[in-house]
Design a protein around this motif. Structure first.
Motif, PDB file in Angstrom:
ATOM      1  N   ARG A  11       0.907  -1.105  -0.363  1.00  0.00           N
ATOM      2  CA  ARG A  11      -0.016  -0.056  -0.105  1.00  0.00           C
ATOM      3  C   ARG A  11       0.239   1.086  -0.358  1.00  0.00           C
ATOM      4  NH1 ARG A  11      -4.260   0.815  -1.664  1.00  0.00           N
ATOM      5  NH2 ARG A  11      -5.466   1.752  -0.564  1.00  0.00           N
ATOM      6  N   ALA A  55       2.055   4.838   0.688  1.00  0.00           N
ATOM      7  CA  ALA A  55       2.060   6.175   1.406  1.00  0.00           C
ATOM      8  C   ALA A  55       0.741   5.797   1.053  1.00  0.00           C
ATOM      9  CB  ALA A  55       2.149   7.128   0.715  1.00  0.00           C
ATOM     10  N   LEU A  56       0.286   5.070   1.365  1.00  0.00           N
ATOM     11  CA  LEU A  56      -1.249   5.054   1.392  1.00  0.00           C
ATOM     12  C   LEU A  56      -1.582   4.314   2.597  1.00  0.00           C
ATOM     13  CD1 LEU A  56      -3.406   3.798  -2.116  1.00  0.00           C
ATOM     14  CD2 LEU A  56      -3.058   6.389  -0.626  1.00  0.00           C
ATOM     15  N   ALA A 111      -0.775   4.548   5.950  1.00  0.00           N
ATOM     16  CA  ALA A 111      -0.940   4.685   6.901  1.00  0.00           C
ATOM     17  C   ALA A 111      -2.886   5.672   6.964  1.00  0.00           C
ATOM     18  CB  ALA A 111       0.135   5.783   7.864  1.00  0.00           C
ATOM     19  N   GLN A 112      -2.624   6.236   6.435  1.00  0.00           N
ATOM     20  CA  GLN A 112      -4.318   6.441   5.986  1.00  0.00           C
ATOM     21  C   GLN A 112      -5.239   5.266   6.258  1.00  0.00           C
ATOM     22  OE1 GLN A 112      -5.539   8.862   2.097  1.00  0.00           O
ATOM     23  NE2 GLN A 112      -6.150  10.749   3.534  1.00  0.00           N
ATOM     24  N   LEU A 148      -5.365   3.900   9.467  1.00  0.00           N
ATOM     25  CA  LEU A 148      -6.230   5.290  11.051  1.00  0.00           C
ATOM     26  C   LEU A 148      -7.137   4.741  10.468  1.00  0.00           C
ATOM     27  CD1 LEU A 148      -3.934   8.136  10.983  1.00  0.00           C
ATOM     28  CD2 LEU A 148      -4.141   6.244  12.904  1.00  0.00           C
ATOM     29  N   PRO A 175       3.219   1.609  10.656  1.00  0.00           N
ATOM     30  CA  PRO A 175       3.985   2.767   9.599  1.00  0.00           C
ATOM     31  C   PRO A 175       4.496   3.258  10.315  1.00  0.00           C
ATOM     32  CG  PRO A 175       1.684   1.743   8.923  1.00  0.00           C
ATOM     33  CD  PRO A 175       1.588   1.353  10.216  1.00  0.00           C
TER      34      PRO A 175
END
Lengths: 220, 362
Positions: free
Chosen positions: A42, A44-45, A47-48, A51, A131
């Motif tokens: 995933r 850089a995606l 962490a988003q 969360l 992450p």
């Protein structure tokens, strides 16, 4: 101590299904909330996504806490109410001591799902790939869950332990609040009783403040 | 002879549209000149009206002066002077010597009775404020409406707005930390991990060629941008099939859709707030004349202007800004001790309610 053990055993018999289901749900919730969210592909995606998943699952913790508190408190008193308290009256105990033993037995039973949430949260935090920039808060979440369960249990225990008149008074106060609010709205008065009650109950020093705020197993 | 005549005739016929075109250009030029004259007249009239309105707004008003701030206001309980005294140091520290220009650009504040429905004359300049505003809100109002001259177009475009003093600097940087961690962009992520070149990219300070690939280098990121920010926009007409392909995982369609957007529409990996906080850092480092240096050369690249304002290289500036953002990490979600005490207190209270019931429930 013998009396406590006897009451604990009877309460366990009455509430074991609730406790077992609550334990299972409490253990699964943290593991499910971190499941598959932190996949390496995933980029850089992740962490988003993580969360977002944790926040979505987080809404279930206070619901579980409230449900456990309510159901165990009801189960604690159902048999006594059904038997019209004859058994309790035959015991060589003052009422306050009997109620205290019942309260303590209920709290002891609730320790099981609370422990399940703690173990599940710790397990999820140690096994998931989190992450960088984010951190797991298993102990803070478990502590919040424990407090929420205890508050919910105490509230519903107090209501269940009271007389029918007490329950009637509480319901009448709530109904009066709603009626006054409706009348005030019709009369176009600047009166926000519901909003004020909400602030008093759910914020700052309010009894249900522990239910609000964010229930995040993982956060920044 | 006949052939020559024919050739001339053909040339004449071919050239006739050129003559026509020349006439069209002349006509358009005359129209453009006419429009320019009308626009100039409109600007002159607007300036005159603005000047008259300002004149009208100052009649019977007091001027409050704090530092270089000038506030033209009516007599009221509004704590304007105290708010100006609180706001001035923040304004002065941001704009430095350029803040002196504010003496020529006063605030116009009309304090009004919040409980009155009486009709009052309409003013088209300044702010109309209820006079029961407290000191904190009045100070915030002064900070968020500083009448500083707007920056040049290039800086305003990069910043997407006007630079104002920060009301909550720590929270602003905390917001940048959150963006570092959660922005769906490899550039922002790289910046968080300590790659200053990625920070420069994410802030739009470096090479702006191939910005899409620099900001969102992987296929999942590009798909997330399309589906997150432009799903509704592309879900019409000719772009709808490409959107469906993009959602299904075809990266070429996602890339084509994003390339079809104007350059300044592509979502920035780090928001305008991050850019503003960087400029504030540059001005803080650069001292009194930093803001003037920032505005000195509107033609220069933004990175060079920031470096000039800060008096350090852009790498050092960005590295310092990144460290400040990391240091401003928001507080974690842990339960405060007092909340634990409050919850246990309520458990005791409710348990006590249950115990104190003196009658059996019969």
């Amino acid at each position: 101590m013998v009396m406590y053990k006897a009451l604990l055993y009877t309460q366990w018999k009455w509430a074991r299904l609730i406790i077992l289901l609550g334990t299972l749900a409490g253990f699964s919730l943290p593991l499910l909330s971190l499941q598959g969210a932190a996949r390496a592909d995933r980029g850089a995606l992740q962490a988003q996504d993580l969360l977002r998943a944790v926040q979505s699952w987080g809404t279930l913790y206070p619901l579980l806490a409230a449900a456990l508190g309510l159901l165990v408190a009801i189960a604690t008193w159902t048999a006594d109410h059904r038997g019209r308290h004859v058994h309790a009256l035959t015991l060589p105990l003052p009422r306050w001591r009997y109620v205290l033993l019942r309260f303590a037995a209920g709290m002891t039973l609730l320790a099981v799902p609370i422990a399940a949430v703690s173990v599940g949260a710790l397990l999820a935090a140690f096994t998931a790939t989190i992450p960088s920039g984010l951190q797991a808060y298993p102990l803070a979440l478990s502590l919040r869950f424990a407090l929420a369960v205890l508050v919910a249990y105490a509230v519903f225990f107090a209501i269940s332990a009271g007389t029918a008149r007490t329950a009637g008074i509480i319901l009448a106060v709530v109904a009066a609040l709603v009626v006054v609010q409706v009348v005030a709205s019709i009369a176009n008065l600047q009166l926000d009783l519901i909003g004020t009650s909400q602030v008093v109950l759910l914020h700052g020093l309010g009894p249900l403040a522990v239910f609000t705020s964010r229930w995040m197993l993982v956060d920044v | 002879m006949c052939r020559r005549f024919g050739l001339l005739l053909i040339l004449g016929v071919l050239a006739s549209p050129l003559f026509g075109q020349d006439t069209l250009i002349s006509r358009l030029r005359i129209r453009a000149d006419s429009l320019l004259r009308t626009w100039q007249q409109a600007v002159a009239i607007a300036n005159l009206a603005d000047s008259l309105e300002r004149e009208r707004a100052t009649i019977g008003r007091d001027t409050i002066a704090v530092g270089a701030l000038r506030i033209i206001t009516n007599a009221s309980p509004l704590p304007v002077r105290q708010a100006a005294a609180l706001a001035w140091p923040a304004i002065d520290s941001l704009y430095g010597s350029a803040a002196a220009d504010l003496a020529e650009r006063p605030y116009f504040i009309r304090a009004v009775d919040p409980d009155s429905n009486a009709r009052r004359a309409v003013l088209h300049v300044g702010l109309e404020v209820p006079w029961d505003l407290d000191l904190r809100s009045t100070t915030t109002l002064l900070l968020t409406t500083v009448p500083i001259a707007p920056p040049d177009r290039a800086l305003a475009t990069w910043l997407t707005g006007v630079l104002r003093p920060s009301i909550h600097p720590r929270e602003d940087l905390g917001g940048v930390y959150l963006e570092f961690v959660t922005a769906p962009s490899q550039a922002a992520r790289g910046c968080f991990m300590g790659d200053i070149a990625s920070c420069i990219d994410a802030l739009g300070l470096g090479d702006t060629n191939h910005q899409l690939e620099r900001w969102y280098p992987s296929a999942p990121e590009r798909r997330a941008v399309v589906t997150g920010s432009f799903a509704d926009f592309f879900d019409h007409g000719g772009s709808a099939p490409a959107l469906r392909e993009c959602v299904a995982g075809r990266d070429a369609s996602c890339t084509a859709l994003l390339r079809s957007l104007p350059a300044d529409v592509l979502p920035k990996p780090l928001s305008d707030a991050a850019r503003v906080s960087l400029v504030r850092d540059a001005l803080r480092l650069g001292g009194q004349d930093a803001y003037r240096r920032l505005l000195r050369d509107p033609e220069a690249a933004i990175a060079d202007r920031l470096a000039e304002a800060a008096g350090v290289s852009v790498d050092s500036l960005v590295a310092g800004w990144r460290n400040a953002a990391l240091a401003a990490r928001p507080a974690p979600v842990e339960l405060p001790w007092w909340a634990i005490g409050v919850a246990l207190g309520w458990v005791t209270v409710f348990a006590g309610c249950g115990l104190s019931s003196s009658r059996w429930r019969l």
